[in-house]
Design an enzyme around this catalytic site. Structure first.
Site, PDB file in Angstrom:
ATOM      1  N   GLU A 315       0.806  -1.230   0.000  1.00 57.72           N
ATOM      2  CA  GLU A 315       0.000   0.000   0.000  1.00 57.72           C
ATOM      3  C   GLU A 315       0.840   1.282   0.000  1.00 57.72           C
ATOM      4  OE1 GLU A 315      -3.893  -1.570   2.408  1.00 57.72           O
ATOM      5  OE2 GLU A 315      -2.156  -1.076   3.620  1.00 57.72           O
TER       6      GLU A 315
HETATM    7  C1  TNX Z   1      -4.455  -4.175   4.543  1.00 56.29           C
HETATM    8  S1  TNX Z   1      -2.762  -6.491   4.116  1.00 56.29           S
HETATM    9  C2  TNX Z   1      -3.203  -3.952   5.075  1.00 56.29           C
HETATM   10  C3  TNX Z   1      -3.069  -3.586   6.496  1.00 56.29           C
HETATM   11  C4  TNX Z   1      -4.396  -3.401   7.154  1.00 56.29           C
HETATM   12  C5  TNX Z   1      -5.331  -4.496   6.706  1.00 56.29           C
HETATM   13  C6  TNX Z   1      -6.656  -4.489   7.379  1.00 56.29           C
HETATM   14  C7  TNX Z   1      -1.732  -5.455   4.027  1.00 56.29           C
HETATM   15  C8  TNX Z   1      -0.490  -5.929   3.499  1.00 56.29           C
HETATM   16  N1  TNX Z   1      -2.029  -4.211   4.408  1.00 56.29           N
HETATM   17  O1  TNX Z   1      -2.278  -2.437   6.624  1.00 56.29           O
HETATM   18  O2  TNX Z   1      -4.214  -3.453   8.525  1.00 56.29           O
HETATM   19  O3  TNX Z   1      -5.525  -4.398   5.317  1.00 56.29           O
HETATM   20  O4  TNX Z   1      -7.386  -5.613   7.054  1.00 56.29           O
END
Ligand code: TNX
Length: 499
Positions: A315
Site C-alpha cells: 500500500e
Molecule cells: C491491509 S494487508 C493492510 C493492512 C491493514 C489491513 C486491514 C496489508 C499488506 N495491508 O495495513 O491493517 O488491510 O485488514
C-alpha cells in the site's frame, strides 16, 4: 509389477481418504497423513516413565509433554521401575524425506514417538496430547499407528502489534496456541503508521517517540531487545521461527514522527491514532533513510536466528512506482547482506525478486503471478479466506469487512495450489494475518483467530485429498473441547454443530 504398484497407489489413496473420515473415533487437528486404529487403549496411571534419550532439546520436549499430559489428566506422574513408558526417540531413518514428520505407535503397554528431528518429535507430542480424548477413550490413549508430515514447510500466523500493542506474555500465549496446531512461523508486524515496536539501539527515538502511540487511546509500547530475544527463544523451544517485519516505504508515520531529519521538510510528523492506510512514505531520495534501514535490519537480524526478514512494501500509494522498485531493490540487497531471505507483501513482485524471494499474496492473484514468472515463491494469505481480522458476519462485535465476511467455512474451503493454479513446489505455505485495528484485548484475539486458524493450519499441514468440510466440522467439534479446556474464547459459528 505395474499393476501391483497401481494397486498400492490405489490402496494408499483410499487409506488417505479414510484417515480423516468423520466416522473415525480418533480425531486430530490438523488431520494426519495416516492413522490406523487398533481398537485397544493404553491406560494412563500415575506410574509412568518418560524416556527421552539424546540432547537437552529432546529432554525438554519430553518435559513439555509430561506437564501437558499431567495438566490434562489431573495425574501426577511418578517414575517407577517396571512401569509402562512413553518413549521419545530421534532416529534419522524415520521418514527421511520429511524433516518435520513423525511416527507414533501406541500399544496397550507402550507409547513410542519417533522423528528425525526435534520439530518432528515436538509435533508427535502435540498429536499424542490430542489422542487423550477422555470422553471417547477414558483416561488413556487409543492404540494406533500414526504416520504424519506436513504438506507445506511454512505454516504461519501474523500478529500486528502496531495498531494495538501486545506485550511479551500475550505473544507467548499466542505462541502456545499456534504451536498446538503445528504452525511453525510467527510473523510479527513490528512497524506501522501508529507505532514502532522494537528497540533499535542506534536509533532510540523510534521507540522513545514512535513506540508510545497506537490506534485510539492507549500508550502503545515496545519490546526491548532483551524482551524480543526472550520471545525468539520461547518460540524456538516450541519449534516456531519468528519473522520480523519492518514495513516500508509506506506505513511509516511512526518513523517520520520520531526523527525530523527523515522528513523532506525537516519537521517531525504528528503521531497517528486513526486507521486509514496508504498516506505515508519514507523519503527514498534521502541517504539517511538508507542508513536507518541498514541499522534496523542489522540490529534485528542479530536477534533473529531464523532465515527470513520481511520488508513490507504494501500500500505505498505515496511512492511513485519506479521509485518504489528502486527502493525495494536496494533494501533487498541489505537483507541479503545480513544473511536473510526476503519476504514482502505481494506488491514486492514488481521489484527484482528472484527464486530466493517470497511474495506474500494478500489481495488477489495478479501480483503473485508476476512474482512467480520471475521465479519467486508465494506465501498464500488471500484476504477473503485468510484474514483473521475480517468479521465472520454482520453480528461480529469487532473486525473489518473490506473484503467481505469470512465465516468458518470460507476460511476452510479453499486450497493454495488451486487458488494460484500452480504446483505446491511454487508455494512456501500459508499464513494467516491478524491486523489489530479493532483488536484490543487477548479475548478479542481469541474470538477472531479461533476457530478460523485451525482450518488454516489444516490447509497448511494435511494432504489435499484428506480434507473436506464435513470431516473438518466433526473434528472441529472435538477440538472445541480442547479449546475450552485451554480457556480459548473461540467464536461459536452457527455453521458448526457444536455439542
Ligand atoms: C491491509 S494487508 C493492510 C493492512 C491493514 C489491513 C486491514 C496489508 C499488506 N495491508 O495495513 O491493517 O488491510 O485488514
Amino acid at each position: 509389477m505395474k499393476k501391483f504398484v497401481s494397486w498400492i497407489a490405489c490402496f494408499a489413496a483410499i487409506s488417505l481418504l479414510v484417515s480423516c473420515q468423520e466416522k473415525q473415533a480418533i480425531s486430530i487437528m490438523p488431520c494426519p497423513v495416516s492413522v490406523e486404529e487398533t481398537g485397544k487403549v493404553f491406560k494412563l496411571s500415575e506410574k509412568l516413565n518418560f524416556k527421552a534419550a539424546g540432547s537437552e532439546e529432546v529432554q525438554q520436549i519430553a518435559g513439555f509433554l509430561k506437564t501437558d499430559l499431567s495438566q490434562r489428566s489431573g495425574l501426577t506422574f511418578k517414575e517407577s521401575e517396571g512401569a509402562r513408558s512413553i518413549v521419545l526417540t530421534i532416529d534419522q531413518a524415520v521418514l527421511p524425506q520429511h524433516p518435520e514428520g513423525y511416527q507414533i505407535s501406541v500399544t496397550e503397554n507402550q507409547v513410542t514417538l519417533k522423528a528425525n528431528s526435534c520439530a518432528g518429535l515436538f509435533y508427535a507430542t502435540k498429536t499424542l496430547s490430542q489422542l487423550m480424548q477422555i470422553q471417547t477413550f477414558g483416561l488413556g490413549f487409543p492404540t494406533c499407528e500414526i504416520e504424519d508430515y506436513p504438506r507445506f514447510a511454512y505454516r504461519g500466523a501474523m500478529l500486528d502489534v502496531c495498531r494495538h500493542f501486545f506485550d511479551v506474555d500475550d505473544v507467548k500465549r499466542y505462541i502456545d496456541l499456534i504451536s498446538d496446531i503445528k504452525l511453525n512461523t510467527l510473523h510479527l508486524h513490528l512497524s506501522d503508521d501508529q507505532g514502532w515496536r522494537i528497540e533499535i539501539k542506534s536509533w532510540p527515538e523510534l521507540t522513545n517517540i514512535g513506540g508510545k502511540c497506537q490506534v485510539g487511546e492507549g500508550d502503545g509500547g515496545f519490546y526491548t531487545q532483551e524482551q524480543f530475544a526472550e520471545i525468539v527463544r520461547y518460540a524456538a523451544e516450541r519449534q516456531i521461527t519468528i519473522v520480523p517485519e519492518i514495513d516500508m516505504p509506506g506505513h511509516t508515520n511512526a518513523v517520520l514522527s520520531s526523527y525530523a531529519e527523515l522528513n523532506p521538510d525537516g519537521k517531525k510528523k504528528e503521531p497517528y491514532r486513526d486507521i486509514k492506510v496508504g498516506f505515508s512514505t519514507l523519503d527514498t531520495s534521502n541517504e539517511l533513510t538508507y542508513k536507518l534501514i541498514d541499522d534496523v535490519i542489522r540490529e534485528i537480524s542479530a536477534l533473529c536466528p531464523g532465515p527470513y526478514f520481511h520488508i513490507g512494501g504494501d500500500e505505498c500509494n505515496k511512492t511513485e512506482k519506479d521509485e518504489y522498485v528502486k527502493f525495494m531493490n536496494r533494501v533487498m540487497q541489505m537483507v541479503h547482506k545480513y544473511g536473510k531471505r526476503v519476504i514482502g507483501w505481494e506488491e514486492l513482485a514488481n521489484a527484482e525478486v528472484d527464486s530466493e524471494s517470497i511474495v506474500q499474496l494478500w489481495r488477489g492473484k495478479e501480483n503473485a503471478v508476476i512474482g512467480l514468472a520471475k521465479g519467486a515463491k508465494v506465501l498464500a494469505s488471500p484476504a477473503g479466506h485468510c484474514y483473521l481480522d475480517m468479521q465472520y458476519d454482520s453480528t461480529s462485535y469487532i473486525g473489518l469487512h473490506w473484503i467481505g465476511y469470512v465465516e468458518v467455512d470460507k476460511a476452510y474451503n479453499w486450497d493454495p495450489s488451486e487458488f494460484l493454479e500452480v504446483g505446491d513446489d511454487r508455494i512456501v505455505g500459508v499464513e494467516s494475518p491478524l491486523w489489530t485495528e479493532t483488536v484490543v484485548t487477548f479475548d478479542d484475539i481469541e474470538y477472531l483467530v479461533f476457530p478460523r486458524l485451525v482450518g488454516h493450519a489444516e490447509i497448511g499441514w494435511s494432504p489435499r485429498e484428506s480434507r473436506n468440510w464435513e470431516g473438518y466440522q466433526s473434528r472441529l467439534v472435538r477440538y472445541a473441547s480442547r479449546m475450552e479446556a485451554d480457556g480459548v474464547d473461540f467464536y461459536r459459528s452457527p455453521l458448526v454443530p457444536w455439542k
